[in-house]
Scaffold this motif. Structure first.
Motif, PDB file in Angstrom:
ATOM      1  N   ALA A   2       0.829  -1.202   0.000  1.00  0.00           N
ATOM      2  CA  ALA A   2       0.000   0.000   0.000  1.00  0.00           C
ATOM      3  C   ALA A   2       0.863   1.251   0.000  1.00  0.00           C
ATOM      4  O   ALA A   2       2.005   1.240   0.459  1.00  0.00           O
ATOM      5  CB  ALA A   2      -0.900  -0.016   1.228  1.00  0.00           C
ATOM      6  N   LYS A   3       0.286   2.323  -0.522  1.00  0.00           N
ATOM      7  CA  LYS A   3       0.979   3.605  -0.549  1.00  0.00           C
ATOM      8  C   LYS A   3       0.173   4.634   0.225  1.00  0.00           C
ATOM      9  O   LYS A   3      -1.054   4.547   0.311  1.00  0.00           O
ATOM     10  CB  LYS A   3       1.177   4.076  -1.988  1.00  0.00           C
ATOM     11  CG  LYS A   3       2.209   3.282  -2.741  1.00  0.00           C
ATOM     12  CD  LYS A   3       2.657   4.074  -3.960  1.00  0.00           C
ATOM     13  CE  LYS A   3       3.812   3.381  -4.620  1.00  0.00           C
ATOM     14  NZ  LYS A   3       5.026   4.125  -4.495  1.00  0.00           N
ATOM     15  N   LEU A   4       0.882   5.597   0.788  1.00  0.00           N
ATOM     16  CA  LEU A   4       0.261   6.699   1.501  1.00  0.00           C
ATOM     17  C   LEU A   4       0.619   7.998   0.804  1.00  0.00           C
ATOM     18  O   LEU A   4       1.740   8.166   0.324  1.00  0.00           O
ATOM     19  CB  LEU A   4       0.774   6.764   2.944  1.00  0.00           C
ATOM     20  CG  LEU A   4       0.493   5.573   3.834  1.00  0.00           C
ATOM     21  CD1 LEU A   4       1.232   5.731   5.150  1.00  0.00           C
ATOM     22  CD2 LEU A   4      -0.989   5.423   4.081  1.00  0.00           C
ATOM     23  N   LYS A   5      -0.332   8.919   0.765  1.00  0.00           N
ATOM     24  CA  LYS A   5      -0.048  10.260   0.246  1.00  0.00           C
ATOM     25  C   LYS A   5       0.090  11.169   1.457  1.00  0.00           C
ATOM     26  O   LYS A   5      -0.840  11.295   2.259  1.00  0.00           O
ATOM     27  CB  LYS A   5      -1.174  10.743  -0.657  1.00  0.00           C
ATOM     28  CG  LYS A   5      -0.932  12.125  -1.204  1.00  0.00           C
ATOM     29  CD  LYS A   5      -2.057  12.568  -2.109  1.00  0.00           C
ATOM     30  CE  LYS A   5      -1.799  13.966  -2.609  1.00  0.00           C
ATOM     31  NZ  LYS A   5      -2.948  14.481  -3.364  1.00  0.00           N
ATOM     32  N   VAL A  37       4.438   7.607  -0.549  1.00  0.00           N
ATOM     33  CA  VAL A  37       5.460   6.735   0.030  1.00  0.00           C
ATOM     34  C   VAL A  37       4.838   5.375   0.325  1.00  0.00           C
ATOM     35  O   VAL A  37       3.625   5.237   0.452  1.00  0.00           O
ATOM     36  CB  VAL A  37       6.043   7.339   1.334  1.00  0.00           C
ATOM     37  CG1 VAL A  37       6.788   8.627   1.049  1.00  0.00           C
ATOM     38  CG2 VAL A  37       4.961   7.576   2.364  1.00  0.00           C
ATOM     39  N   GLU A  38       5.693   4.364   0.419  1.00  0.00           N
ATOM     40  CA  GLU A  38       5.246   3.021   0.791  1.00  0.00           C
ATOM     41  C   GLU A  38       4.778   3.031   2.249  1.00  0.00           C
ATOM     42  O   GLU A  38       5.324   3.745   3.086  1.00  0.00           O
ATOM     43  CB  GLU A  38       6.395   2.026   0.638  1.00  0.00           C
ATOM     44  CG  GLU A  38       6.861   1.828  -0.783  1.00  0.00           C
ATOM     45  CD  GLU A  38       5.869   1.065  -1.643  1.00  0.00           C
ATOM     46  OE1 GLU A  38       5.118   0.238  -1.093  1.00  0.00           O
ATOM     47  OE2 GLU A  38       5.851   1.309  -2.857  1.00  0.00           O
ATOM     48  N   ALA A  58      -4.800   7.789   2.069  1.00  0.00           N
ATOM     49  CA  ALA A  58      -4.453   6.654   1.212  1.00  0.00           C
ATOM     50  C   ALA A  58      -4.247   7.148  -0.209  1.00  0.00           C
ATOM     51  O   ALA A  58      -5.009   7.977  -0.707  1.00  0.00           O
ATOM     52  CB  ALA A  58      -5.566   5.622   1.243  1.00  0.00           C
ATOM     53  N   ALA A  59      -3.209   6.658  -0.853  1.00  0.00           N
ATOM     54  CA  ALA A  59      -2.941   7.041  -2.230  1.00  0.00           C
ATOM     55  C   ALA A  59      -3.904   6.309  -3.152  1.00  0.00           C
ATOM     56  O   ALA A  59      -4.338   5.204  -2.867  1.00  0.00           O
ATOM     57  CB  ALA A  59      -1.497   6.702  -2.610  1.00  0.00           C
ATOM     58  N   LYS A  60      -4.224   6.946  -4.251  1.00  0.00           N
ATOM     59  CA  LYS A  60      -5.168   6.350  -5.202  1.00  0.00           C
ATOM     60  C   LYS A  60      -4.461   5.532  -6.228  1.00  0.00           C
ATOM     61  O   LYS A  60      -3.386   5.702  -6.615  1.00  0.00           O
ATOM     62  CB  LYS A  60      -5.976   7.444  -5.874  1.00  0.00           C
ATOM     63  CG  LYS A  60      -6.842   8.168  -4.874  1.00  0.00           C
ATOM     64  CD  LYS A  60      -7.655   9.242  -5.549  1.00  0.00           C
ATOM     65  CE  LYS A  60      -8.496   9.952  -4.510  1.00  0.00           C
ATOM     66  NZ  LYS A  60      -9.251  11.025  -5.055  1.00  0.00           N
TER      67      LYS A  60
END
Length: 60
Positions: A2-5, A37-38, A58-60
């Motif tokens: 997952a990625k975070l914005k 980022v991861e 959460a990144a899209k």
């Protein structure tokens, strides 16, 4: 993984040097800049240290 914005919403001026260094480590150095980022435990720890200076989604 997952990625975070993360977006910097607070200034590091007047904050401890460790917090400023953490923002730089996350790839942020100016207000309203964003970065993806991861989602790892080490990144989560860095975000916890500067949670009052960043917005996390959460990144899209």
């Amino acid at each position: 993984m997952a990625k975070l914005k993360i977006t910097q919403v607070g200034s590091p001026i007047g904050r401890p040097k460790e917090q400023e260094a953490t923002l730089i480590g996350l790839g942020l150095n100016k207000m309203n800049r964003s970065r993806e980022v991861e989602d790892t435990p080490s990144i989560r720890g860095m975000l916890r240290a500067v949670q009052h200076l960043v917005r996390v989604e959460a990144a899209k």
